[in-house]
Write a protein that holds these residues in place. Structure first.
Motif, PDB file in Angstrom:
ATOM      1  N   ILE A 152      -7.675  -1.895 -11.104  1.00 18.83           N
ATOM      2  CA  ILE A 152      -8.168  -0.958 -10.089  1.00 18.83           C
ATOM      3  C   ILE A 152      -7.316   0.316 -10.090  1.00 18.83           C
ATOM      4  N   ALA A 153      -6.004   0.158 -10.137  1.00 21.49           N
ATOM      5  CA  ALA A 153      -5.133   1.345 -10.106  1.00 21.49           C
ATOM      6  C   ALA A 153      -5.399   2.235 -11.328  1.00 21.49           C
ATOM      7  N   ARG A 154      -5.593   1.602 -12.467  1.00 21.73           N
ATOM      8  CA  ARG A 154      -5.867   2.397 -13.685  1.00 21.73           C
ATOM      9  C   ARG A 154      -7.233   3.074 -13.609  1.00 21.73           C
ATOM     10  N   GLN A 155      -8.214   2.352 -13.083  1.00 21.75           N
ATOM     11  CA  GLN A 155      -9.548   2.935 -12.944  1.00 21.75           C
ATOM     12  C   GLN A 155      -9.516   4.092 -11.936  1.00 21.75           C
ATOM     13  N   ALA A 156      -8.756   3.901 -10.857  1.00 21.68           N
ATOM     14  CA  ALA A 156      -8.629   4.961  -9.846  1.00 21.68           C
ATOM     15  C   ALA A 156      -8.033   6.218 -10.478  1.00 21.68           C
ATOM     16  N   GLY A 213      -2.771  -4.562  -1.549  1.00 20.70           N
ATOM     17  CA  GLY A 213      -2.407  -3.340  -0.833  1.00 20.70           C
ATOM     18  C   GLY A 213      -2.297  -2.161  -1.790  1.00 20.70           C
ATOM     19  N   ALA A 214      -1.630  -2.385  -2.923  1.00 21.63           N
ATOM     20  CA  ALA A 214      -1.511  -1.313  -3.918  1.00 21.63           C
ATOM     21  C   ALA A 214      -2.902  -0.922  -4.418  1.00 21.63           C
ATOM     22  N   ALA A 215      -3.739  -1.927  -4.666  1.00 23.61           N
ATOM     23  CA  ALA A 215      -5.102  -1.647  -5.150  1.00 23.61           C
ATOM     24  C   ALA A 215      -5.887  -0.848  -4.114  1.00 23.61           C
ATOM     25  N   ARG A 216      -5.760  -1.244  -2.857  1.00 21.90           N
ATOM     26  CA  ARG A 216      -6.506  -0.548  -1.798  1.00 21.90           C
ATOM     27  C   ARG A 216      -6.069   0.907  -1.705  1.00 21.90           C
ATOM     28  N   ASP A 217      -4.772   1.136  -1.790  1.00 22.30           N
ATOM     29  CA  ASP A 217      -4.288   2.515  -1.682  1.00 22.30           C
ATOM     30  C   ASP A 217      -4.773   3.351  -2.862  1.00 22.30           C
ATOM     31  N   ALA A 218      -4.783   2.753  -4.057  1.00 19.60           N
ATOM     32  CA  ALA A 218      -5.268   3.490  -5.236  1.00 19.60           C
ATOM     33  C   ALA A 218      -6.753   3.820  -5.071  1.00 19.60           C
ATOM     34  N   TYR A 255      -0.264  11.949  -6.509  1.00 22.60           N
ATOM     35  CA  TYR A 255      -1.320  10.956  -6.272  1.00 22.60           C
ATOM     36  C   TYR A 255      -0.786   9.555  -6.603  1.00 22.60           C
ATOM     37  N   SER A 256      -1.202   8.587  -5.800  1.00 19.03           N
ATOM     38  CA  SER A 256      -0.564   7.267  -5.883  1.00 19.03           C
ATOM     39  C   SER A 256      -1.039   6.341  -7.003  1.00 19.03           C
ATOM     40  N   PRO A 257      -2.284   6.447  -7.539  1.00 25.11           N
ATOM     41  CA  PRO A 257      -2.754   5.373  -8.423  1.00 25.11           C
ATOM     42  C   PRO A 257      -1.869   5.072  -9.625  1.00 25.11           C
ATOM     43  N   MET A 258      -1.369   6.112 -10.299  1.00 25.04           N
ATOM     44  CA  MET A 258      -0.585   5.804 -11.502  1.00 25.04           C
ATOM     45  C   MET A 258       0.779   5.219 -11.137  1.00 25.04           C
ATOM     46  N   ALA A 281       0.858  -1.189   0.000  1.00 26.17           N
ATOM     47  CA  ALA A 281       0.000   0.000   0.000  1.00 26.17           C
ATOM     48  C   ALA A 281       0.896   1.242   0.000  1.00 26.17           C
ATOM     49  N   GLY A 282       2.096   1.099   0.561  1.00 27.29           N
ATOM     50  CA  GLY A 282       3.081   2.186   0.479  1.00 27.29           C
ATOM     51  C   GLY A 282       3.703   2.238  -0.900  1.00 27.29           C
ATOM     52  N   ASP A 283       4.314   1.138  -1.325  1.00 23.65           N
ATOM     53  CA  ASP A 283       4.906   1.091  -2.666  1.00 23.65           C
ATOM     54  C   ASP A 283       5.364  -0.331  -2.962  1.00 23.65           C
ATOM     55  N   SER A 284       5.143  -0.766  -4.198  1.00 21.51           N
ATOM     56  CA  SER A 284       5.551  -2.121  -4.586  1.00 21.51           C
ATOM     57  C   SER A 284       7.061  -2.308  -4.451  1.00 21.51           C
ATOM     58  N   GLY A 285       7.813  -1.249  -4.664  1.00 30.02           N
ATOM     59  CA  GLY A 285       9.265  -1.375  -4.594  1.00 30.02           C
ATOM     60  C   GLY A 285       9.736  -1.736  -3.196  1.00 30.02           C
ATOM     61  N   LEU A 286       9.084  -1.184  -2.189  1.00 33.12           N
ATOM     62  CA  LEU A 286       9.479  -1.483  -0.800  1.00 33.12           C
ATOM     63  C   LEU A 286       9.042  -2.895  -0.433  1.00 33.12           C
ATOM     64  N   ARG A 287       7.849  -3.301  -0.893  1.00 36.42           N
ATOM     65  CA  ARG A 287       7.432  -4.697  -0.651  1.00 36.42           C
ATOM     66  C   ARG A 287       8.347  -5.667  -1.396  1.00 36.42           C
ATOM     67  N   THR A 288       8.790  -5.257  -2.572  1.00 36.48           N
ATOM     68  CA  THR A 288       9.702  -6.111  -3.336  1.00 36.48           C
ATOM     69  C   THR A 288      11.004  -6.337  -2.567  1.00 36.48           C
ATOM     70  N   PHE A 289      11.484  -5.297  -1.917  1.00 35.72           N
ATOM     71  CA  PHE A 289      12.704  -5.476  -1.113  1.00 35.72           C
ATOM     72  C   PHE A 289      12.500  -6.582  -0.081  1.00 35.72           C
ATOM     73  N   VAL A 290      11.380  -6.518   0.616  1.00 35.97           N
ATOM     74  CA  VAL A 290      11.102  -7.513   1.656  1.00 35.97           C
ATOM     75  C   VAL A 290      10.954  -8.915   1.036  1.00 35.97           C
ATOM     76  N   SER A 291      10.354  -8.984  -0.140  1.00 38.46           N
ATOM     77  CA  SER A 291      10.189 -10.281  -0.813  1.00 38.46           C
ATOM     78  C   SER A 291      11.527 -10.861  -1.240  1.00 38.46           C
ATOM     79  N   VAL A 292      12.353 -10.021  -1.885  1.00 36.68           N
ATOM     80  CA  VAL A 292      13.642 -10.536  -2.378  1.00 36.68           C
ATOM     81  C   VAL A 292      14.509 -10.975  -1.201  1.00 36.68           C
ATOM     82  N   GLN A 293      14.547 -10.143  -0.184  1.00 36.65           N
ATOM     83  CA  GLN A 293      15.383 -10.473   0.977  1.00 36.65           C
ATOM     84  C   GLN A 293      14.850 -11.715   1.697  1.00 36.65           C
TER      85      GLN A 293
END
Ligand code: TGC
Length: 387
Positions: free
Chosen positions: A333-337, A255-260, A350-353, A87-99
């Motif tokens: 959802i993000a595109r519709q938002a 999370g990304a969808a919810r934030d958008a 704004y976060s959706p895009m 919901a914050g950013d996919s890049g930060l979640r990606t860090f947690v996933s990769v690690q």
């Protein structure tokens, strides 16, 4: 905003008090440590490496691994963390996933006792960073065609080849490198600084700008016998790690969808056109309702899959269901938002895009839509249609 706007079906009731408390802890971390800075990181294409230790202290690294300093939380708790982080950013979640899901998981599942002792505690603390080198320039959806090789040489191994789109590689202290050997595909732990190993960030990118993805070259990289992961033989090894990362994405995408959606709803309630808030227009309400429908359904899918994972009944083909459905849905959802935000929707403010762009990366890594469709197609027909 109403209560139903945020949790229409009352899904919080499906979570325990401990799960809710953990979810709120991570939500607070995202509110305080990611949201105020994310547009700056995204604009400048910066991954804030200092956040690793903060995440480690919170228990976000190797969240669902046990022992060796890892938090030992459940799969659902790991999923809730991914939900909030993305919901914050996919890049930060990606860090947690990769690690956690890829590098640490490879060591935890397949490493020797010595390898676990050496690497897992500092990685859980965020003091050391890991990466996971599977994908190659010519081997993406088909890792079986990898050309990176490892040959025995004296008491050790020499690795040659190239990897691409490897998260965190340029800042990693250790790389898990999958390579073809005489005995099939094996995994190797290559410490940063090993001669012949280079990692170069792929820039500029239009997605995942607040994280790092790299090209790796391996030229005569010599590692000792103790660098091989003893428990992994064949592609089953890396795929078992991908299962973990794909699982986290099922939650994260929602999370990304919810934030958008929240951004669009807030905007629609404030923004006035033709004498009233645009939320009062039927077309806007339809868009918002469609988002709520899909987010709630996606969360139910994530929670059900998480409960199956905790029960030990989840199979990889069911992970493909969640990854395919939830990422595809989140992008829509993000595109519709974004459309609700009108022209302002293309502003970074704004976060959706930003989410929509990031999710193009998420849709592609850890198995494209097409790969997961074909995994499901094989599962329901019994006929593989990959080639
Ligand atoms: P096949 O090659 O026949 O199978 C090889 C062996 O692996 C087993 N297997 C699995 N095991 C556990 N979990 C899974 N999900 C598994 N999928 C396959 C399989 O049973 C077999 O075992 P064995 O003992 O018989 O040898 O592969 P397949 O026909 O089953 O699968 C084909 C296909 C296309 C589904 C597979 O190749 C695939 O999933 N491709 C997508 C690869 C992918 O997701 N790549 C993304 C990697 S991510 C990355 O490197 C960088 S992104 C992360 C970052 O930011 O760093």
């Amino acid at each position: 905003m109403t209560d139903l706007a945020m949790d229409y079906l009352g899904l919080d009731a499906l979570l325990s008090a401990e799960e809710l408390a953990w979810r709120d802890t991570v939500r607070g971390f995202v509110r305080d440590r990611i949201r105020p800075y994310i547009t700056d990181w995204y604009e400048r294409a910066v991954f804030p490496a200092g956040i690793a230790a903060e995440m480690g202290r919170l228990g976000l690294l190797g969240t669902h691994l046990s022992g060796y300093g890892c938090p030992g939380r459940s799969a659902v708790e790991y999923g809730l963390a991914a939900l909030e982080l993305e919901a914050g950013d996919s890049g930060l979640r990606t860090f947690v996933s990769v690690q956690g899901s890829l590098a640490m998981s490879a060591i935890a599942k397949f490493g020797s006792e010595a390898q676990k002792q050496r690497w897992l505690p500092p990685m859980a603390a965020g003091e050391l960073i890991g990466c996971f080198g599977l994908t190659e320039p010519e081997a993406g959806s088909d890792p079986a065609s990898m050309t990176t090789t490892a040959h025995r040489d004296g008491g050790g191994w020499i690795i040659n080849g190239a990897k691409r789109w490897i998260g965190l590689a340029s800042i990693a202290d250790v790389a898990v490198i999958w390579a073809r050997t005489q005995d099939g595909i094996r995994g190797f732990l290559v410490p940063a600084g090993t001669p012949g190993f280079t990692a170069t960030p792929i820039e500029p990118k239009l997605a995942m700008r607040a994280s790092i993805q790299c090209d790796i070259t391996l030229t005569g990289v010599r590692v000792p016998a103790g660098a091989v992961l003893p428990g992994a033989a064949g592609l089953r090894g890396p795929f078992a790690c991908l299962n973990e990362a794909r699982y986290g994405i099922i939650w994260g995408a929602m999370g990304a969808a919810r934030d958008a959606y929240e951004a669009a709803l807030g905007y629609a309630l404030d923004r006035r056109q033709f004498g009233k808030p645009i939320a009062a227009f039927q077309l806007t309400q339809q868009k918002l309702v469609d988002m709520v429908l899909e987010i709630q359904k996606g969360l139910l899918v994530a929670l059900h899959i998480g409960r199956m994972k905790d029960a030990g009944t989840l199979i990889p083909e069911q992970i493909s269901f969640g990854k395919l459905n939830n990422v595809r849905t989140a992008i829509a959802i993000a595109r519709q938002a974004r459309t609700i935000l009108g022209g302002n929707g293309v502003a970074l403010e704004y976060s959706p895009m930003r989410h929509a762009n990031n999710l193009e990366g998420v849709r592609t890594y850890e198995g494209t839509d097409e790969v997961h469709i074909l995994i499901m197609g094989r599962a329901i027909t019994g006929i593989p249609a990959f080639t």
